[in-house]
Design a protein around this motif. Structure first.
Motif, PDB file in Angstrom:
ATOM      1  N   ALA A  56       6.818   3.855   4.989  1.00 60.75           N
ATOM      2  CA  ALA A  56       6.836   5.320   4.965  1.00 60.75           C
ATOM      3  C   ALA A  56       5.520   5.901   4.459  1.00 60.75           C
ATOM      4  O   ALA A  56       5.509   6.844   3.683  1.00 60.75           O
ATOM      5  CB  ALA A  56       8.002   5.826   4.110  1.00 60.75           C
ATOM      6  N   VAL A  57       4.392   5.297   4.884  1.00 59.30           N
ATOM      7  CA  VAL A  57       3.080   5.833   4.485  1.00 59.30           C
ATOM      8  C   VAL A  57       2.299   6.215   5.744  1.00 59.30           C
ATOM      9  O   VAL A  57       1.786   5.349   6.441  1.00 59.30           O
ATOM     10  CB  VAL A  57       2.252   4.792   3.682  1.00 59.30           C
ATOM     11  N   LYS A  58       2.237   7.477   6.063  1.00 55.66           N
ATOM     12  CA  LYS A  58       1.389   8.030   7.132  1.00 55.66           C
ATOM     13  C   LYS A  58       1.692   7.436   8.527  1.00 55.66           C
ATOM     14  O   LYS A  58       2.368   6.432   8.677  1.00 55.66           O
ATOM     15  CB  LYS A  58      -0.103   7.805   6.830  1.00 55.66           C
TER      16      LYS A  58
ATOM     17  N   GLY B 225       4.608   3.812  -4.089  1.00 54.35           N
ATOM     18  CA  GLY B 225       5.532   4.812  -4.645  1.00 54.35           C
ATOM     19  C   GLY B 225       6.273   4.261  -5.845  1.00 54.35           C
ATOM     20  O   GLY B 225       5.685   3.864  -6.853  1.00 54.35           O
TER      21      GLY B 225
ATOM     22  N   SER C 280      -2.031   6.015  -5.180  1.00 58.96           N
ATOM     23  CA  SER C 280      -3.012   6.970  -5.683  1.00 58.96           C
ATOM     24  C   SER C 280      -2.436   7.810  -6.819  1.00 58.96           C
ATOM     25  O   SER C 280      -3.127   8.658  -7.360  1.00 58.96           O
ATOM     26  CB  SER C 280      -3.501   7.866  -4.535  1.00 58.96           C
ATOM     27  N   ILE C 281      -1.163   7.586  -7.180  1.00 62.64           N
ATOM     28  CA  ILE C 281      -0.551   8.368  -8.274  1.00 62.64           C
ATOM     29  C   ILE C 281      -0.215   7.435  -9.441  1.00 62.64           C
ATOM     30  O   ILE C 281       0.664   6.563  -9.328  1.00 62.64           O
ATOM     31  CB  ILE C 281       0.694   9.133  -7.773  1.00 62.64           C
TER      32      ILE C 281
ATOM     33  N   ILE D 192      -5.657   3.343  -7.113  1.00 65.60           N
ATOM     34  CA  ILE D 192      -6.859   3.570  -6.289  1.00 65.60           C
ATOM     35  C   ILE D 192      -6.392   4.173  -4.969  1.00 65.60           C
ATOM     36  O   ILE D 192      -5.241   3.988  -4.566  1.00 65.60           O
ATOM     37  CB  ILE D 192      -7.617   2.234  -6.055  1.00 65.60           C
TER      38      ILE D 192
ATOM     39  N   LYS E 264       3.472   6.791 -11.092  1.00 66.56           N
ATOM     40  CA  LYS E 264       4.402   5.890 -10.388  1.00 66.56           C
ATOM     41  C   LYS E 264       4.114   4.443 -10.794  1.00 66.56           C
ATOM     42  O   LYS E 264       5.026   3.647 -11.011  1.00 66.56           O
ATOM     43  CB  LYS E 264       4.262   6.052  -8.865  1.00 66.56           C
TER      44      LYS E 264
ATOM     45  N   LEU F 231       0.830  -1.207   0.000  1.00 64.10           N
ATOM     46  CA  LEU F 231       0.000   0.000   0.000  1.00 64.10           C
ATOM     47  C   LEU F 231       0.869   1.263   0.000  1.00 64.10           C
ATOM     48  O   LEU F 231       1.785   1.381   0.807  1.00 64.10           O
ATOM     49  CB  LEU F 231      -0.897  -0.028   1.242  1.00 64.10           C
TER      50      LEU F 231
ATOM     51  N   TRP G  83      -6.182   2.223   6.959  1.00 61.86           N
ATOM     52  CA  TRP G  83      -6.129   1.970   5.516  1.00 61.86           C
ATOM     53  C   TRP G  83      -5.759   0.512   5.205  1.00 61.86           C
ATOM     54  O   TRP G  83      -6.246  -0.058   4.232  1.00 61.86           O
ATOM     55  CB  TRP G  83      -5.089   2.879   4.858  1.00 61.86           C
TER      56      TRP G  83
HETATM   57  N1  SAM Z   1       6.329   3.019  -0.055  1.00 65.19           N
HETATM   58  C1  SAM Z   1       7.149   3.863  -0.911  1.00 65.19           C
HETATM   59  C2  SAM Z   1       8.554   3.969  -0.367  1.00 65.19           C
HETATM   60  O1  SAM Z   1       8.784   3.594   0.785  1.00 65.19           O
HETATM   61  O2  SAM Z   1       9.452   4.442  -1.083  1.00 65.19           O
HETATM   62  C3  SAM Z   1       6.526   5.257  -1.094  1.00 65.19           C
HETATM   63  C4  SAM Z   1       6.359   6.074   0.154  1.00 65.19           C
HETATM   64  S1  SAM Z   1       5.695   7.670  -0.211  1.00 65.19           S
HETATM   65  C5  SAM Z   1       6.288   8.612   1.141  1.00 65.19           C
HETATM   66  C6  SAM Z   1       3.945   7.455   0.159  1.00 65.19           C
HETATM   67  C7  SAM Z   1       3.127   6.939  -1.015  1.00 65.19           C
HETATM   68  O3  SAM Z   1       1.782   6.733  -0.582  1.00 65.19           O
HETATM   69  C8  SAM Z   1       3.071   7.909  -2.189  1.00 65.19           C
HETATM   70  O4  SAM Z   1       3.494   7.267  -3.374  1.00 65.19           O
HETATM   71  C9  SAM Z   1       1.606   8.323  -2.260  1.00 65.19           C
HETATM   72  O5  SAM Z   1       1.170   8.556  -3.588  1.00 65.19           O
HETATM   73  C10 SAM Z   1       0.905   7.129  -1.619  1.00 65.19           C
HETATM   74  N2  SAM Z   1      -0.393   7.461  -1.020  1.00 65.19           N
HETATM   75  C11 SAM Z   1      -0.670   8.518  -0.220  1.00 65.19           C
HETATM   76  N3  SAM Z   1      -1.978   8.501   0.142  1.00 65.19           N
HETATM   77  C12 SAM Z   1      -2.532   7.394  -0.438  1.00 65.19           C
HETATM   78  C13 SAM Z   1      -3.844   6.824  -0.438  1.00 65.19           C
HETATM   79  N4  SAM Z   1      -4.857   7.382   0.219  1.00 65.19           N
HETATM   80  N5  SAM Z   1      -4.040   5.691  -1.141  1.00 65.19           N
HETATM   81  C14 SAM Z   1      -3.027   5.110  -1.830  1.00 65.19           C
HETATM   82  N6  SAM Z   1      -1.768   5.597  -1.865  1.00 65.19           N
HETATM   83  C15 SAM Z   1      -1.522   6.731  -1.182  1.00 65.19           C
END
Ligand code: SAM
Length: 234
Positions: A145-147, A76, A98-99, A123, A102, A73, A155
């Motif tokens: 590194a996600v939130k 990136g 969500s992008i 999504i 990537k 999830l 999530w």
């Molecule tokens: N996991 C990767 C890494 O460690 O290199 C990327 C980390 S990056 C800081 C956070 C990623 O979460 C981004 O690519 C962003 O687009 C994605 N993201 C943020 N909010 C999201 C959401 N609600 N649903 C899906 N992806 C999300």
């Protein structure tokens, strides 16, 4: 450090083909990052440690069952999803972000390298976690590194099958984050099973939290897009 040395340092079985794919994927990420914003790291050797090696630290065979399904999830540039998929070609990986741009990079790079067990889904986590096809469907969900924990737990846990694991890849502040995640973990039936602390070559500290899902999540989770970030369950 070469990819072969890296695998050895991580206690992974020697595998020349996997080492070649890891090296080439890393080089592709760095080349593409000069054109579009994929990762903050711009140097190949640094990325091999901070992206590829770091991704593989979450791997533990006891959590990754043969022929199982993994969802990464917020993948990136494909971390940790692509290195794990290279390591475990028997498992199916769904990489979610969500992008779209990537994911387009990941799809193209995997096609070039002959990585066949990776699919991408564009999504938002909050929508994917409610979809019949993806809800409670994965043996492992990873997120690096996600939130903060209360958000990423809301999530991620809806995607995890009962009995499966959510692996949260965190920096040194993981203990503080866990203090704020007790309520959401209870509501979503996630129990901390293991905390793995490690230091990357070069000295960066990491913590991985393995959270076991013990029962189905209530249908009210995940809440609608943006709500977990605006009003985390604390
Ligand atoms: N996991 C990767 C890494 O460690 O290199 C990327 C980390 S990056 C800081 C956070 C990623 O979460 C981004 O690519 C962003 O687009 C994605 N993201 C943020 N909010 C999201 C959401 N609600 N649903 C899906 N992806 C999300």
């Amino acid at each position: 450090m070469t990819a072969c040395e890296m695998m050895e340092a991580l206690g992974l079985p020697a595998n020349e083909e996997a080492a070649r794919k890891l090296t080439e994927y890393n080089a592709m990420v760095i080349a593409m990052s000069k054109k579009v914003n994929l990762t903050g790291i711009k140097d190949v050797d640094e990325s091999l440690i901070k992206n590829v090696y770091d991704s593989l630290t979450v791997y533990d065979p006891k959590y990754f069952p043969a022929k199982g399904r993994v969802l990464d999830l917020g993948t990136g540039a494909g971390f940790p999803g692509v290195p794990l998929a290279i390591l475990r070609p028997d498992m199916q990986f769904l990489l979610v972000d969500s992008i779209q741009k990537k994911l387009t990079f990941i799809e193209d790079a995997c096609a070039d390298l002959g990585i066949k067990n990776v699919k991408c889904l564009h999504i938002r986590a909050e929508e994917g976690g409610r979809r019949r096809k993806t809800r409670e469907a994965f043996d492992v969900v990873t997120a690096r590194a996600v939130k903060a924990m209360p958000i990423i737990a809301e999530w991620s846990l809806p995607f995890v099958a009962v009995g499966g694991v959510f692996a949260a890849m965190k920096g040194p502040g993981a203990d503080e984050e866990m203090k704020t995640a007790g309520r959401i973990l209870r509501e979503l039936h996630g129990t901390l099973e293991e905390k793995k602390e490690l230091t990357l070559p070069g000295g960066d500290r990491r913590t991985i939290l393995y959270i076991r899902k013990t029962a189905p999540c209530p249908k009210t989770y995940p809440r609608k897009v943006g709500i977990a970030e605006k009003k985390p369950v604390l």
